[in-house]
Design an enzyme around this catalytic site. Structure first.
Site, PDB file in Angstrom:
ATOM      1  N   GLU A 200      95.322-102.311 -63.737  1.00 61.37           N
ATOM      2  CA  GLU A 200      95.686-100.888 -63.663  1.00 61.37           C
ATOM      3  C   GLU A 200      94.459-100.027 -63.838  1.00 61.37           C
ATOM      4  O   GLU A 200      93.450-100.476 -64.369  1.00 61.37           O
ATOM      5  CB  GLU A 200      96.633-100.536 -64.831  1.00 61.37           C
TER       6      GLU A 200
ATOM      7  N   LYS B 225      92.379 -97.250 -65.812  1.00 64.46           N
ATOM      8  CA  LYS B 225      92.310 -96.762 -67.185  1.00 64.46           C
ATOM      9  C   LYS B 225      92.176 -95.243 -67.098  1.00 64.46           C
ATOM     10  O   LYS B 225      91.147 -94.722 -66.674  1.00 64.46           O
ATOM     11  CB  LYS B 225      91.127 -97.386 -67.918  1.00 64.46           C
TER      12      LYS B 225
ATOM     13  N   ASP C 129      91.775 -91.433 -68.166  1.00 63.66           N
ATOM     14  CA  ASP C 129      90.941 -90.853 -69.206  1.00 63.66           C
ATOM     15  C   ASP C 129      91.533 -89.536 -69.695  1.00 63.66           C
ATOM     16  O   ASP C 129      91.121 -88.452 -69.295  1.00 63.66           O
ATOM     17  CB  ASP C 129      89.524 -90.639 -68.664  1.00 63.66           C
TER      18      ASP C 129
ATOM     19  N   TYR D  14     102.307 -96.142 -68.859  1.00 65.62           N
ATOM     20  CA  TYR D  14     101.809 -97.472 -68.523  1.00 65.62           C
ATOM     21  C   TYR D  14     102.179 -98.565 -69.522  1.00 65.62           C
ATOM     22  O   TYR D  14     101.641 -99.648 -69.473  1.00 65.62           O
ATOM     23  CB  TYR D  14     100.285 -97.451 -68.363  1.00 65.62           C
TER      24      TYR D  14
ATOM     25  N   LYS E 201      85.206-100.972 -68.669  1.00 67.86           N
ATOM     26  CA  LYS E 201      84.887 -99.549 -68.512  1.00 67.86           C
ATOM     27  C   LYS E 201      83.745 -99.356 -67.520  1.00 67.86           C
ATOM     28  O   LYS E 201      82.786-100.133 -67.501  1.00 67.86           O
ATOM     29  CB  LYS E 201      84.536 -98.939 -69.864  1.00 67.86           C
TER      30      LYS E 201
ATOM     31  N   CYS F  18      55.235 -69.625 -76.565  1.00 69.63           N
ATOM     32  CA  CYS F  18      56.672 -69.409 -76.371  1.00 69.63           C
ATOM     33  C   CYS F  18      56.905 -68.703 -75.034  1.00 69.63           C
ATOM     34  O   CYS F  18      56.306 -67.653 -74.771  1.00 69.63           O
ATOM     35  CB  CYS F  18      57.211 -68.560 -77.518  1.00 69.63           C
TER      36      CYS F  18
ATOM     37  N   CYS G 283      58.279 -65.002 -76.066  1.00 70.03           N
ATOM     38  CA  CYS G 283      57.527 -63.962 -76.780  1.00 70.03           C
ATOM     39  C   CYS G 283      56.026 -64.229 -76.814  1.00 70.03           C
ATOM     40  O   CYS G 283      55.265 -63.419 -77.350  1.00 70.03           O
ATOM     41  CB  CYS G 283      58.065 -63.797 -78.200  1.00 70.03           C
TER      42      CYS G 283
ATOM     43  N   CYS H  36      58.884 -72.283 -81.607  1.00 73.42           N
ATOM     44  CA  CYS H  36      58.278 -70.958 -81.655  1.00 73.42           C
ATOM     45  C   CYS H  36      58.451 -70.470 -83.091  1.00 73.42           C
ATOM     46  O   CYS H  36      59.585 -70.341 -83.564  1.00 73.42           O
ATOM     47  CB  CYS H  36      58.984 -70.018 -80.681  1.00 73.42           C
TER      48      CYS H  36
ATOM     49  N   CYS I 242      61.191 -63.100 -81.947  1.00 70.33           N
ATOM     50  CA  CYS I 242      61.371 -63.735 -80.637  1.00 70.33           C
ATOM     51  C   CYS I 242      62.786 -63.425 -80.116  1.00 70.33           C
ATOM     52  O   CYS I 242      63.782 -63.834 -80.720  1.00 70.33           O
ATOM     53  CB  CYS I 242      61.164 -65.241 -80.784  1.00 70.33           C
TER      54      CYS I 242
HETATM   55  S1  IVH Z   1      97.798-100.055 -72.346  1.00 67.58           S
HETATM   56  C1  IVH Z   1      98.310-101.548 -76.983  1.00 67.58           C
HETATM   57  N1  IVH Z   1      97.072 -99.090 -70.054  1.00 67.58           N
HETATM   58  O1  IVH Z   1      93.097 -96.373 -73.231  1.00 67.58           O
HETATM   59  C2  IVH Z   1      97.577-100.638 -76.085  1.00 67.58           C
HETATM   60  N2  IVH Z   1      96.180 -98.065 -72.013  1.00 67.58           N
HETATM   61  O2  IVH Z   1      90.799 -96.980 -74.865  1.00 67.58           O
HETATM   62  C3  IVH Z   1      98.311-100.443 -74.832  1.00 67.58           C
HETATM   63  N3  IVH Z   1      94.701 -96.152 -71.534  1.00 67.58           N
HETATM   64  O3  IVH Z   1      94.787 -96.269 -76.299  1.00 67.58           O
HETATM   65  C4  IVH Z   1      97.601 -99.514 -73.964  1.00 67.58           C
HETATM   66  N4  IVH Z   1      94.887 -96.217 -69.347  1.00 67.58           N
HETATM   67  O4  IVH Z   1      95.319 -94.457 -74.495  1.00 67.58           O
HETATM   68  C5  IVH Z   1      96.946 -98.987 -71.381  1.00 67.58           C
HETATM   69  N5  IVH Z   1      96.566 -98.344 -67.931  1.00 67.58           N
HETATM   70  C6  IVH Z   1      96.435 -98.226 -69.246  1.00 67.58           C
HETATM   71  C7  IVH Z   1      95.634 -97.233 -69.845  1.00 67.58           C
HETATM   72  C8  IVH Z   1      95.516 -97.198 -71.243  1.00 67.58           C
HETATM   73  C9  IVH Z   1      94.349 -95.579 -70.367  1.00 67.58           C
HETATM   74  C10 IVH Z   1      94.230 -95.662 -72.836  1.00 67.58           C
HETATM   75  C11 IVH Z   1      95.186 -95.762 -73.978  1.00 67.58           C
HETATM   76  C12 IVH Z   1      94.481 -96.619 -74.989  1.00 67.58           C
HETATM   77  C13 IVH Z   1      93.055 -96.367 -74.629  1.00 67.58           C
HETATM   78  C14 IVH Z   1      92.107 -97.373 -75.159  1.00 67.58           C
END
Ligand code: IVH
Length: 690
Positions: free
Chosen positions: A113, A115, A117, A224, A312, A406, A409, A424, A430
């Site tokens: 999946e 991640k 942000d 998710y 990441k 500077c 000034c 400075c 200044c």
């Molecule tokens: S599963 C038990 N799936 O990333 C933890 N988390 O850096 C289950 N996050 O705390 C989380 N995308 O807030 C999961 N596809 C994804 C995610 C995801 C972002 C976040 C989540 C987690 C944090 C960790």
């Protein structure tokens, strides 16, 4: 590493990580990039593995960063809400897959999946209705943000289909790039500091006290995770997500089942390229063991599930040429080189400037004029230059010459022995330093006065303001000579000065701009000594006895108070009614609103917080929702339709800002002095307008 050195480093890392975790999760203003943070966390994990006797139960490696905040009701999570193990290395993802195959054999799959942000949220649906929303909090309990969650775009209040009677689902609240850009434009117009990135904006917005403002912020959500412990009868995570979607919940479609590390890598490669085209921020890929049975078998450590890992992405980089270099003088006199770049797209925004940090960093990067440079966004708003592309350097390009005087000034710059920066020394004369001090004083975390860069520039160039106390001496006729200022802007400005008299002592101390005295240190010092006189009289030893105050800070405080001009400035500010001791609240203005319960909604000539402060200082009570007990609704422009409807239903009067202001006694618009002193009005020539 020796034992003592290991212990010292473990303590140091724990301190840095805890402080930065607070900045990230509570202040929504990180000062370190995610990558730097993760690297320090990994270093701490390794040291604790090597020296288990130094592993404390409350180490940052053992707990999730807490977002809990005052002002929210906290509620326990049904199942702990944990974090994810993360890595930036594909070989560690391979290790995860090898371990999984070793313990599970071959009859399992991975679910890959994005991640997302943003900021994590846990939703409970009961009988098909959104019942509760909690933030992750400290993993055990979260802040109740249910009313705000009801304002998240696309999140259903009511489910359809064959949903379970009572269940929890978790996900991420996000602010899409276009909503983020619009919000930051608005904030810059209002001279408020912009959010550094969409994640901070999302989590800051989810924690607002006004759900209608949340509705305007354009948040979205993607879900998710249904905890395997919840006993719902799904064979796999993928099936659970499909079911959630069929009940009407927002679940991402960018999921993919993988059966080998090769397929995982394909998914990673694909999204590393394609994520740039998504309308919201992602910072990696999450790889989960798909089968619920195996998820249950693998379980959790204290902090993360054993059945998932996050890969990441390193911060996105852009390559662009330097057009010129400015040397900026900050409020402390430090000179920072900033590169003007050919505008380039980076993580959803256009970057035109990037910091070169200091002369040493320019040297280390081997910067030449016109160089093509790699730019990355760290935790801070101004992106960083992280490297040079030597193949693009023009023949004969010269090294830029760091100025010896500077740029503002003309005073020769100085550098202390162990300082990386040039300074400075002309702190009194200044212009950049004077304006920087004023901006710091007026800043949101300091006195929160409506004076951004443009206003400070105007006030300075007209010769009206040199020190913070001058702000409180401004007359209305002076303000109206400023270009573009009308009655309304002057009134807003005045209200923010008035509201600043309520700012607690620790923030006033921070606002004074003593070098190295940041927000947290100011708070500790204020609490320890109780008032400004005690701080001014404190010896070096007494200062050193305050937690967090080391020699550098103590000396800086002693130097600051040794300067008699600062003593005079404090006297002037004190005479204006600023708070220089703990606990004493600014006096009320009047009792005109005594016994009244007032709900505010919409946009006013001053911020809503200032309006609420004004109500409080005239003896009124603020309330968040309209009920039979509400005396009236104070409605600005665009009030919440739901609140208006409720007023009509209950026969509660609705009042405009003008009508409201007419209720307040004219003579009491400025705060009363503390007993015993005579406080001049903020604006001696104001009656014509206010
Ligand atoms: S599963 C038990 N799936 O990333 C933890 N988390 O850096 C289950 N996050 O705390 C989380 N995308 O807030 C999961 N596809 C994804 C995610 C995801 C972002 C976040 C989540 C987690 C944090 C960790």
């Amino acid at each position: 590493m020796e034992k003592a050195a290991a212990k010292a480093r473990i303590d140091e890392l724990s301190g840095i990580l805890m402080e930065n975790s607070r900045r990230y999760y509570v202040d929504n203003a990180p000062t370190m990039s995610d990558y730097e943070f993760d690297m320090l966390m990994h270093e701490l994990e390794r040291l604790e593995e090597q020296w288990p006797e130094f592993k404390e139960p409350d180490s940052p490696t053992q707990r999730v960063g807490s977002d809990l905040q005052k002002g929210f009701v906290q509620r326990p999570h049904r199942y702990p809400m944990l974090s994810l193990a993360n890595t930036y290395s594909i070989s560690e993802v391979e290790d995860f897959a090898v371990r999984a195959e070793r313990s599970l054999g071959s009859g399992f799959s991975y679910c890959c999946e994005l991640k997302f942000d943003g900021t994590a949220i846990c939703l409970t649906y009961r009988d098909g209705k959104l019942y509760r929303a909690l933030t992750r909090g400290d993993g055990v309990k979260g802040d109740d943000v249910t009313e705000n969650a009801r304002r998240i775009g696309g999140l259903p209040q009511i489910l359809h289909g064959d949903y379970p009677k009572d269940f929890e689902i978790r996900g991420e609240v996000l602010m899409p790039y276009d909503a983020f850009d619009a919000l930051n434009r608005e904030r810059l117009d209002a001279e408020e500091p912009p959010f550094a990135n969409p994640r901070n904006a999302a989590s800051g917005s989810l924690k607002l006290s006004d759900p209608e403002e949340v509705a305007r912020r354009g948040l979205i959500c993607t879900l998710y995770h249904i905890p395997a412990q919840s006993g719902l009868d799904f064979a796999s995570h993928d099936e659970a997500m499909k079911a959630a979607r069929s009940w009407g919940l927002p679940v991402s479609e960018h999921r993919s089942i993988a059966r080998s590390i090769g397929e995982i890598k394909e998914y990673i490669d694909y999204w590393d390229r394609q994520r740039k085209f998504l309308p919201f921020a992602t910072d990696g890929i999450v790889i989960k063991i798909n089968e619920m049975e195996y998820q249950r078998a693998l379980g959790y450590t204290a902090k993360v599930p054993r059945w998932a890992v996050a890969y990441k992405f390193k911060a996105e980089q852009a390559l662009t040429p330097i057009l010129s270099i400015d040397y900026q003088v900050g409020r402390t006199g430090a000179v920072t080189p900033v590169a003007n770049l050919r505008p380039v797209q980076l993580s959803g925004t256009i970057v035109k400037r990037a910091t070169l940090v200091n002369a040493g960093q320019m040297e280390a990067l081997d910067i030449h004029e016109g160089d093509w440079v790699y730019v990355e966004k760290g935790g801070e708003i101004i992106p960083k230059i992280t490297g040079v592309e030597p193949s693009k350097r023009s023949a004969g390009a010269a090294k830029p010459v760091f100025p010896s005087v500077c740029p503002d000034c003309g005073t020769p710059l100085v550098r202390e022995e162990d300082e990386a920066k040039w300074f400075c020394p002309n702190s009194d004369g200044c212009p950049m330093q004077i304006k920087g001090e004023l901006l710091h004083f007026a800043g949101r975390k300091a006195m929160n006065i409506l004076a951004g860069e443009a206003t400070v520039e105007q006030l300075f160039s007209m010769g009206y303001v040199r020190t913070p106390a001058d702000l409180y001496d401004l007359t209305l006729s002076q303000l109206l000579t400023l270009e573009g200022w009308k009655e309304k802007s002057a009134r807003r400005f005045r209200a923010s000065l008035e509201a600043s008299l309520d700012v607690p002592f620790d923030r006033v101390l921070f606002a004074l701009g003593i070098r190295f005295v940041g927000e947290t240190t100011a708070k500790q010092i204020a609490e320890h000594f109780g008032n400004i006189g005690a701080i001014a009289a404190a010896s070096r030893e007494e200062l050193l006895s305050v937690p967090d105050v080391g020699e550098v800070i103590a000396d800086s405080i002693l130097d600051w108070f040794a300067d008699e001009r600062h003593g005079i400035e404090i006297q002037r500010l004190e005479a204006h009614g600023l708070r220089f001791s703990m606990g004493t609240r600014a006096a009320g203005l009047s009792s005109a609103l005594e016994g009244k319960t007032i709900v505010v909604s919409g946009v006013f000539s001053v911020s809503r917080d200032e309006m609420k402060a004004l109500i409080g200082r005239h003896g009124g009570k603020n309330s968040g929702s309209v009920s039979g007990k509400t005396s009236f609704l104070l409605a600005g422009a665009n009030p919440g339709p739901e609140k208006i409807r409720k007023c009509e239903e209950l026969g509660v009067p609705v009042m405009s800002e003008e009508e409201f202001r007419a209720l307040l006694p004219e003579t009491a618009s400025a705060p009363e002095a503390e007993a015993g002193s005579v406080k001049p009005s903020l604006f001696d020539d104001e009656p014509t307008l206010f």
